[in-house]
Design an enzyme around this catalytic site. Structure first.
Site, PDB file in Angstrom:
ATOM      1  CD  GLU A  24      17.878   9.907  -1.528  1.00 22.94           C
ATOM      2  OE1 GLU A  24      16.674  10.192  -1.481  1.00 22.94           O
ATOM      3  OE2 GLU A  24      18.584  10.081  -2.537  1.00 22.94           O
TER       4      GLU A  24
ATOM      5  CD  GLU B 200      22.272   7.155  -6.144  1.00 23.35           C
ATOM      6  OE1 GLU B 200      21.685   8.197  -6.490  1.00 23.35           O
ATOM      7  OE2 GLU B 200      21.765   6.333  -5.348  1.00 23.35           O
TER       8      GLU B 200
ATOM      9  CG  ASP C  31      24.647  12.792 -11.512  1.00 15.09           C
ATOM     10  OD1 ASP C  31      24.779  13.455 -10.456  1.00 15.09           O
ATOM     11  OD2 ASP C  31      23.554  12.283 -11.855  1.00 15.09           O
TER      12      ASP C  31
END
Ligand code: XIL
Length: 317
Positions: A131, A238, A240
């Protein structure tokens, strides 16, 4: 068969899930985590982050990270190691700054060298930098950028490469799953690392999505191909797909469609090596505590019972 078996049948390396140390006292949870028909890979959700590993300067604490690494090894699962350099979950002795350029480079490379050496040979991949970008594609002005400038990124990759020549080294971020300023900036990071003469092997697309508004398979596929054109692998790291809670029958059906959309994109891109969901059960998802009023983001519900998304991913592979 299960999710990992199906993923491997179409040439992927794994289907996996994140997990966390505090969850490992739940025996039903641990049993499904170790079901290698579904999960061929695990990622520690927290215990390899800087604040966990080096809470004070040059004092390294590997107990929790080791517990996840040995669980993966015992189950015969690949380990994605997460992460080395990130503005968040960074201890205040680092984030508060006050270091000059040379000192912070030495703090950062010492952290990377120590941690990557500790796990040498155990990590299929490392998320080296996490990030680094704002959503508009500019660099996040964290302590690393402010003190070292963008060169902190290739310096971090070079240190990781020196410490474990066989781990795949990844840049990992969110909102880079579709074309736009942030994805372009992530592509520029790949080019910068290579221009510096350092090694980068892959880009992780976090893929924290919202039910009913995930990018289309074509969008995700062409975006992945833009990274692959730079000669790197890609991975969904990741995944979801959250919704307003409580979920309804129709939102859970749409969620199944949305999970298949991303599965199909990874399936279509040969250098998409695998898909990781950010834990597998709603019981332990990070979503409700981070996004108020939202949750139900994972393929297993709070009681570890599969939801429509499970069958949807299974048949998409
Ligand atoms: C999350 C964990 O799941 C939570 O338990 C923790 O409180 C905060 O971090 N992007 C990342 C992950 O790269 O490390 C984050 O994990 C979720 C967002």
């Amino acid at each position: 068969d299960g999710l990992d078996v199906r993923a491997k049948a179409v040439g992927k390396l794994y289907f996996g899930t994140a997990t966390d140390n505090s969850e490992l006292t739940n025996t039903a949870y641990v049993a499904q985590l170790g079901n290698t028909s579904d999960f061929g890979q695990i990622t520690p959700g927290n215990s390899m982050k800087w604040d966990s590993i080096e809470p004070s300067r040059n004092s390294f604490s590997y107990t929790n990270g080791d517990a996840i690494a040995s669980l993966a090894k015992g189950n015969g699962q690949l380990l994605r190691c997460h992460n080395l350099v990130w503005y968040n979950q960074l201890p205040s002795w680092v984030s508060s700054g006050g270091f000059d350029n040379a000192t912070l480079i030495s703090i950062m490379t010492n952290h990377i060298t120590n941690e990557v050496t500790h796990y040498k040979g155990q990590c299929y991949a490392w998320d080296v930098v996490n990030e680094a970008l704002n959503d508009d594609g500019t660099y996040r002005t964290d302590v690393f950028y402010n003190t070292i400038g963008p060169a902190y990124i290739p310096i971090a990759f070079a240190a990781a490469a020196a410490a474990d020549p066989s781990a795949k080294l990844y840049y990992n971020d969110y909102n880079i799953e579709y074309s736009g300023a942030k994805s372009t900036a992530a592509q520029n990071i790949v080019k910068m690392i290579k221009a510096y003469g350092a090694r980068i092997d892959g880009v992780g697309l976090q893929s924290h999505f919202i039910v009913g508004s995930t990018p289309s398979t074509a969008t995700q596929t062409s975006n992945m191909n833009a990274f692959v054109a730079l000669d790197v692998d890609v991975a969904i790291t990741e995944l979801d797909i959250r919704t307003t809670t409580p979920a309804t029958t129709s939102t859970l059906a749409q969620q199944g469609v949305d999970y298949a959309t991303t599965t199909n994109a990874c399936k279509a891109v040969s250098r998409c090596v695998g898909v990781t969901i950010w834990d597998y059960t709603d019981k332990y998802s990070w979503v409700p505590s981070t996004f108020s009023g939202q949750g139900a983001a994972l393929p297993w519900d709070d009681n570890l019972v599969v939801k429509p998304a499970y069958w949807s991913i299974l048949s998409a592979w």
